[in-house]
Scaffold this active site. Structure first.
Site, PDB file in Angstrom:
ATOM      1  N   GLY A  61       0.828  -1.105  -0.175  1.00 20.50           N
ATOM      2  CA  GLY A  61      -0.053  -0.015   0.008  1.00 20.50           C
ATOM      3  C   GLY A  61       0.884   1.200   0.061  1.00 20.50           C
ATOM      4  CD  GLN A  66       3.409   5.721   2.616  1.00 21.82           C
ATOM      5  OE1 GLN A  66       2.518   5.190   1.933  1.00 21.82           O
ATOM      6  NE2 GLN A  66       4.337   5.181   3.102  1.00 21.82           N
ATOM      7  CB  CYS A 108       5.720   2.577   7.719  1.00 23.24           C
ATOM      8  SG  CYS A 108       4.998   3.900   6.730  1.00 23.24           S
ATOM      9  CG  LEU A 109       6.659   0.945   1.502  1.00 18.08           C
ATOM     10  CD1 LEU A 109       6.176   1.284   0.131  1.00 18.08           C
ATOM     11  CD2 LEU A 109       7.799   0.138   1.442  1.00 18.08           C
ATOM     12  CG  HIS A 150      -0.210   1.420   7.367  1.00 16.50           C
ATOM     13  ND1 HIS A 150       0.876   1.176   8.418  1.00 16.50           N
ATOM     14  CD2 HIS A 150       0.488   2.260   6.513  1.00 16.50           C
ATOM     15  CE1 HIS A 150       1.977   1.442   7.960  1.00 16.50           C
ATOM     16  NE2 HIS A 150       1.855   2.041   6.993  1.00 16.50           N
ATOM     17  CD  GLU A 151      -0.871   2.391   2.951  1.00 17.44           C
ATOM     18  OE1 GLU A 151      -0.375   3.607   2.764  1.00 17.44           O
ATOM     19  OE2 GLU A 151      -0.205   1.629   3.093  1.00 17.44           O
ATOM     20  CG  HIS A 154       0.660   7.059   5.521  1.00 14.84           C
ATOM     21  ND1 HIS A 154       1.590   7.314   6.104  1.00 14.84           N
ATOM     22  CD2 HIS A 154       0.895   5.533   5.317  1.00 14.84           C
ATOM     23  CE1 HIS A 154       2.668   6.505   6.224  1.00 14.84           C
ATOM     24  NE2 HIS A 154       2.364   5.320   5.649  1.00 14.84           N
TER      25      HIS A 154
HETATM   26 ZN    ZN Z   1       3.230   3.524   5.759  1.00 18.99          ZN
END
Ligand code: ZN
Length: 220
Positions: A61, A66, A108-109, A150-151, A154
């Site tokens: 995701g 991000q 998380c990226l 999670h997204e 963000h």
């Molecule tokens: Zn993340």
């Protein structure tokens, strides 16, 4: 991380240009994203770039902030693979009817190297628009419910580290503080632009595709 700012064509006030994955503590990650009221070719191109960036990082995701875009939009592919799984795009999402509770490890990226158990509702209802302009309502559970929550965080300017119990939060804080030190060091050496540059970019992109902030002019 980028070594030099890569602004879009300055003659195009709505320009997005080439996107890159950004990491904590880039200001875009810590700021609530704004609803989209305009979807144009440039934004569709940005979503294509987001899928490429997500697959390169083997993510499931990715939220718009991000990659430095201040928009309420995220993408998902639970297979993390361009050749399998379903590519989902959710625009202006809302979550409701949280039920149950589940504990699962998350990464998380934008927080490379950090993985921790996060408690979240097990099920949730997602309302959103697709890129094709269709309104969807999905009653989610399992891994998709996890990824969507999670997204969505963000877009609210929150990271999974904001949801940890005290002891784990302290451990995460040490990692975040190290990332912050590195970031501030790069800024002080001129290897990264100052935060004011990022805030100006976010404001420009917001002005191009989002409703004006604050109460409408002339309202009581
Ligand atoms: Zn993340």
């Amino acid at each position: 991380m980028e070594s030099t700012p890569s602004p879009a064509d300055p003659t195009d006030a709505a320009g997005i240009g080439k996107l890159e994955l950004i990491e904590y503590p880039h200001p875009a990650l810590l700021r609530r994203a704004s609803p989209l009221v305009r979807i144009d070719d440039e934004l569709c191109n940005a979503i294509d770039q987001m899928f490429e960036i997500m697959y390169d990082a083997v993510g499931v995701g990715l939220a718009a902030n991000q990659v430095g875009l201040p928009y309420r939009l995220f993408i998902v592919n639970l297979e993390a693979n361009p050749n399998s799984g379903e590519e989902l795009v959710f625009i202006n999402p809302t979550l409701s009817r949280p039920r149950g509770t589940a504990l699962q490890e998350e990464g998380c990226l934008s927080l490379p190297g950090l993985r921790m158990d996060v408690r979240r509702p097990e099920k949730v209802v997602l309302d959103a628009w697709t890129l094709e302009g269709e309104q969807v309502r999905l009653d989610l559970d399992g891994f998709l419910a996890r990824v969507v929550q999670h997204e969505f965080d963000h877009l609210e300017g929150r990271l999974f580290t904001d949801r940890l119990p005290d002891a784990a939060a302290l451990e995460a804080r040490r990692v975040l503080d190290t990332m912050l030190e590195v970031y501030v060091g790069k800024q002080s050496r001129g290897e990264l632009p100052p935060d004011a540059h990022y805030h100006a970019e976010l404001a420009r992109l917001e002005a191009a595709r989002c409703p004006p902030a604050g109460p409408a002019r002339g309202s009581a």
